[in-house]
Design an enzyme around this catalytic site. Structure first.
Site, PDB file in Angstrom:
ATOM      1  N   LEU A  21       0.814  -1.216   0.000  1.00  0.00           N
ATOM      2  CA  LEU A  21       0.000   0.000   0.000  1.00  0.00           C
ATOM      3  C   LEU A  21       0.843   1.259   0.000  1.00  0.00           C
ATOM      4  O   LEU A  21       0.425   2.291  -0.507  1.00  0.00           O
ATOM      5  CB  LEU A  21      -0.922   0.014   1.236  1.00  0.00           C
ATOM      6  CG  LEU A  21      -1.933  -1.126   1.332  1.00  0.00           C
ATOM      7  CD1 LEU A  21      -2.743  -0.986   2.599  1.00  0.00           C
ATOM      8  CD2 LEU A  21      -2.830  -1.147   0.106  1.00  0.00           C
ATOM      9  N   GLY A  22       2.002   1.184   0.601  1.00  0.00           N
ATOM     10  CA  GLY A  22       2.843   2.372   0.637  1.00  0.00           C
ATOM     11  C   GLY A  22       4.157   2.097   1.322  1.00  0.00           C
ATOM     12  O   GLY A  22       4.327   1.067   1.992  1.00  0.00           O
ATOM     13  N   GLY A  24       7.530   4.282   3.369  1.00  0.00           N
ATOM     14  CA  GLY A  24       7.983   5.529   3.959  1.00  0.00           C
ATOM     15  C   GLY A  24       9.296   5.344   4.676  1.00  0.00           C
ATOM     16  O   GLY A  24       9.955   4.296   4.551  1.00  0.00           O
ATOM     17  N   GLY A  25       9.680   6.352   5.458  1.00  0.00           N
ATOM     18  CA  GLY A  25      10.972   6.324   6.118  1.00  0.00           C
ATOM     19  C   GLY A  25      11.096   5.238   7.162  1.00  0.00           C
ATOM     20  O   GLY A  25      12.192   4.763   7.451  1.00  0.00           O
ATOM     21  N   MET A  26       9.953   4.815   7.761  1.00  0.00           N
ATOM     22  CA  MET A  26      10.012   3.804   8.812  1.00  0.00           C
ATOM     23  C   MET A  26       9.774   2.398   8.302  1.00  0.00           C
ATOM     24  O   MET A  26      10.003   1.435   9.007  1.00  0.00           O
ATOM     25  CB  MET A  26       8.999   4.141   9.911  1.00  0.00           C
ATOM     26  CG  MET A  26       9.396   5.349  10.730  1.00  0.00           C
ATOM     27  SD  MET A  26       8.270   5.662  12.115  1.00  0.00           S
ATOM     28  CE  MET A  26       6.852   6.305  11.243  1.00  0.00           C
ATOM     29  N   VAL A  29       3.826  -0.509   4.179  1.00  0.00           N
ATOM     30  CA  VAL A  29       2.507  -0.935   4.620  1.00  0.00           C
ATOM     31  C   VAL A  29       1.942  -1.888   3.584  1.00  0.00           C
ATOM     32  O   VAL A  29       1.916  -1.581   2.391  1.00  0.00           O
ATOM     33  CB  VAL A  29       1.552   0.262   4.812  1.00  0.00           C
ATOM     34  CG1 VAL A  29       0.202  -0.212   5.350  1.00  0.00           C
ATOM     35  CG2 VAL A  29       2.158   1.288   5.739  1.00  0.00           C
ATOM     36  N   LYS A  43       2.220  -3.193   8.948  1.00  0.00           N
ATOM     37  CA  LYS A  43       3.349  -2.257   8.837  1.00  0.00           C
ATOM     38  C   LYS A  43       4.633  -3.016   9.138  1.00  0.00           C
ATOM     39  O   LYS A  43       4.820  -3.498  10.260  1.00  0.00           O
ATOM     40  CB  LYS A  43       3.166  -1.095   9.808  1.00  0.00           C
ATOM     41  CG  LYS A  43       1.885  -0.313   9.569  1.00  0.00           C
ATOM     42  CD  LYS A  43       1.688   0.751  10.635  1.00  0.00           C
ATOM     43  CE  LYS A  43       0.398   1.515  10.384  1.00  0.00           C
ATOM     44  NZ  LYS A  43      -0.802   0.677  10.550  1.00  0.00           N
ATOM     45  N   ASP A 137       2.542  11.971  15.186  1.00  0.00           N
ATOM     46  CA  ASP A 137       2.397  12.353  13.776  1.00  0.00           C
ATOM     47  C   ASP A 137       0.925  12.464  13.410  1.00  0.00           C
ATOM     48  O   ASP A 137       0.457  11.866  12.450  1.00  0.00           O
ATOM     49  CB  ASP A 137       3.105  11.332  12.880  1.00  0.00           C
ATOM     50  CG  ASP A 137       3.281  11.845  11.441  1.00  0.00           C
ATOM     51  OD1 ASP A 137       3.186  13.070  11.231  1.00  0.00           O
ATOM     52  OD2 ASP A 137       3.512  11.012  10.539  1.00  0.00           O
TER      53      ASP A 137
END
Length: 618
Positions: A21-22, A24-26, A29, A43, A137
């Site tokens: 799904l996506g 990112g920096g961490m 997903v 995640k 966040d």
């Protein structure tokens, strides 16, 4: 945004995953499905984090705390594996557009939707903070608008990463610039008050279509967060007061979620809480996710087969892009338009929707729950001791809320909850945890001439029936409008305000439904209870109780309270119920090292002075 690569594992833990799904920096997903068919967002933390000292232990603590958060206004954490080669966390997949998408598509929310949004977010933050977490966040892309309210997503990982100096270099910040708090923008330590600042920024964005600190560049935005005063002129009047308080630059000047809820007052139920085009966005997303998970079956014809594959690929890419944009890259909000303020509101404290949570249990009359029930061995139950605060006696059977029973042991599941039993002396107790609290249980206890096995069978049956009936509802207390019994004592004053009186608060704990304990240099207890008037003959006979004026209220001070360490106790009757019994508030401050009794009482009186204006007027 892409489907899983050929050869990539199709399972993470016990979850079958379908698409990315996506990222990112961490980490990334994944969209997956649990064994019982529910959709989940898995995640996966970047593998590099797992090699750093202390990360897994911090991640384990954050996940444990996250599991204590009610799923009513959040994406509830379902599972996690901190020890996996690539640590992961699974939470409920929340269908619906993000707040960023909704504002981009339809402009600022109307007043009734704003109030609905604000109440849901305040409830979510209250649950997150009560579990000992800080979101860190909170931004428009992390708020999903569902049919029954907003949901806050993506909490439980940031702090584990932020806590490692090797993973976040000195001065580094985790969050979204336009919705950070000043202390977060400076790279300083943050607490729950930081989330309230972000909440204020979200409220302004939802009401006007633009964040209150958005600048021409990231450095400009961060400068505005730290130094600039926002323009709130287009925010409705009643919400402007809330936003202004939350956007205070000093964390100690910001309120807590309970204060926000009191300012909002009751929120009327709405079949359609969100304006168009939110329902259309929801339906479009649902259709695309269905296509993603269930592509059309191929035909026997070669030409049709090729066409079907092409269509499925297109649907997959469109759906993955749609969900990824929602989760990881919210679009720019639409231009702002003015909106009219809603009518004035009353002060109240809403009910936590979890039937076995503390907020609902405060409002449950335990003497109504089992009345008339045909108990094994005992027959039809009748109340023999009404009017008690935390328990009710039905002859030999007691139903109550209290600490874990002595020498309790796990005894399997009861109505989907972990059950514990204790056979102590000539009694047996069965207990299940109160949702969201540690060491506080709903208990069924029986004593008498029965055998231990018979007693435990009756206790378990009574507890199971009580859980079912409480979940079904219809057993509310008959409370006056200004009663304190239904309030969360830990939500009456936010920790930063308490810290101004007793110093930095190391821990805040709800010890039962009506008692809050603040641990600082000394220990402060706030209790709401039913009892005799503090100025009655029983208190006079005890001696040492003197009346003092605090904030225009007569409070009775006891400089040598019994049953505890030296300190000072202040008690007053909030509301009389009968000539002899009423709702009392008691504040006890245990003496700090080196403090005199006079100094300790002065601290207790200062706390009471801050508390009194927050209580409903009887």
């Amino acid at each position: 945004m892409k489907s899983l690569e050929a050869g990539e594992p199709a399972e993470v833990g016990r979850y079958r995953v379908f698409a990315v799904l996506g990222q990112g920096g961490m980490g990334r997903v994944l969209l997956g499905r649990s064994p019982d068919g529910r959709l989940v967002a898995v995640k996966q933390v970047r593998p590099g984090f797992a090699h750093h000292s202390g990360f897994r232990e911090r991640f384990r603590r954050e996940v444990a705390a996250s599991r204590m958060v009610s799923g009513a206004f959040t994406a509830a954490v379902m599972d996690a594996d901190p020890d996996a080669p690539t640590p992961w966390l699974a939470s409920m997949f929340v269908p619906g557009p993000s707040l960023a998408e909704a504002v981009a598509a339809g402009g600022p929310l109307p007043p009734y939707s704003l109030r609905y949004l604000a109440a849901g977010l305040a409830m979510a933050l209250g649950e997150i903070h009560r579990a000992g977490l800080v979101h860190r966040d909170l931004k428009p892309g992390n708020v999903i608008l569902t049919g029954d309210g907003p949901r806050v997503i993506d909490f439980g990982i940031a702090r584990a990463i932020e806590g490692d100096s090797e993973l976040t270099h000195t001065g580094a910040i985790i969050g979204s610039p336009g919705f950070m708090s000043p202390e977060q923008a400076r790279g300083q330590a943050i607490g729950p008050a930081s989330d309230l600042f972000s909440f204020g920024s979200l409220l302004v964005m939802a009401a006007t279509g633009q964040g209150p600190f958005t600048g021409s560049s990231t450095p400009h935005t961060l400068y505005n967060v730290v130094h600039a005063q926002p323009d709130l002129s287009r925010v409705p009047d009643d919400l402007r007061r809330i936003a202004e308080a939350c956007l205070a630059k000093d964390p100690g000047d910001r309120p807590d979620p309970a204060w926000v809820l009191r300012q909002l007052g009751p929120i009327a139920p709405a079949a359609d809480p969100w304006p168009q085009p939110v329902p259309q966005l929801f339906e479009a997303q649902q259709a695309e996710v269905r296509e993603l998970l269930n592509p059309p079956a191929p035909k026997h014809s070669r030409r049709v087969l090729i066409s079907g594959i092409a269509v499925a690929v297109v649907v997959l890419l469109v759906a993955a892009a749609f969900v990824a944009i929602k989760l990881l890259k919210p679009p720019e909000p639409a231009p702002a338009v003015a909106s009219a303020p809603p009518p004035g509101t009353a002060v109240t404290t809403p009910v936590n929707p979890d039937p076995l949570g503390p907020d609902n249990l405060r409002r449950v009359d335990l003497c109504k729950v089992l009345a008339g029930w045909e108990a094994p061995v005992l027959g039809a139950l009748a109340v023999t001791s009404p009017g008690r605060r935390l328990d009710c006696l039905y002859g030999a059977l007691k139903l109550g809320v209290g600490p874990s029973p002595i020498e309790s042991v796990p005894a399997g599941d009861l109505e989907g909850l972990p059950m514990y039993t204790s056979t102590f002396g000539s009694s047996c107790t069965a207990a299940v945890p109160v949702a969201g609290l540690q060491n506080v249980m709903l208990l069924s206890e029986i004593g008498g001439p029965l055998s231990p096995d018979e007693m435990c069978a009756v206790a378990k049956a009574g507890l199971g029936e009580a859980v079912r009936r409480i979940r079904a509802g219809g057993h509310g207390r008959d409370m006056a409008p200004k009663s304190l019994i239904g309030l969360d004592p830990c939500a009456l004053l936010w920790p930063e305000r308490v810290a101004r009186v007793i110093g930095p608060v190391r821990a805040t704990a709800l010890e039962d439904l009506h008692q809050c304990v603040y641990q600082a240099d000394g220990t402060l207890r706030l209790v709401v209870e039913l009892g005799y008037p503090p100025h009655g003959p029983e208190q006079a006979a005890a001696g040492g109780v003197v009346p003092v004026e605090v904030g225009g209220t007569t409070v009775y001070r006891d400089e040598r309270p019994s049953g505890g360490p030296p300190g000072c106790a202040l008690t007053w009757q909030h509301r009389a119920m009968t000539e002899r019994v009423g709702e009392n508030v008691r504040v006890t401050y245990e003496r700090e090292g080196g403090k005199t009794t006079q100094q300790t009482c002065a601290k207790a009186e200062e706390f009471v002075s801050a508390l009194l204006p927050m209580l409903p007027k009887p």
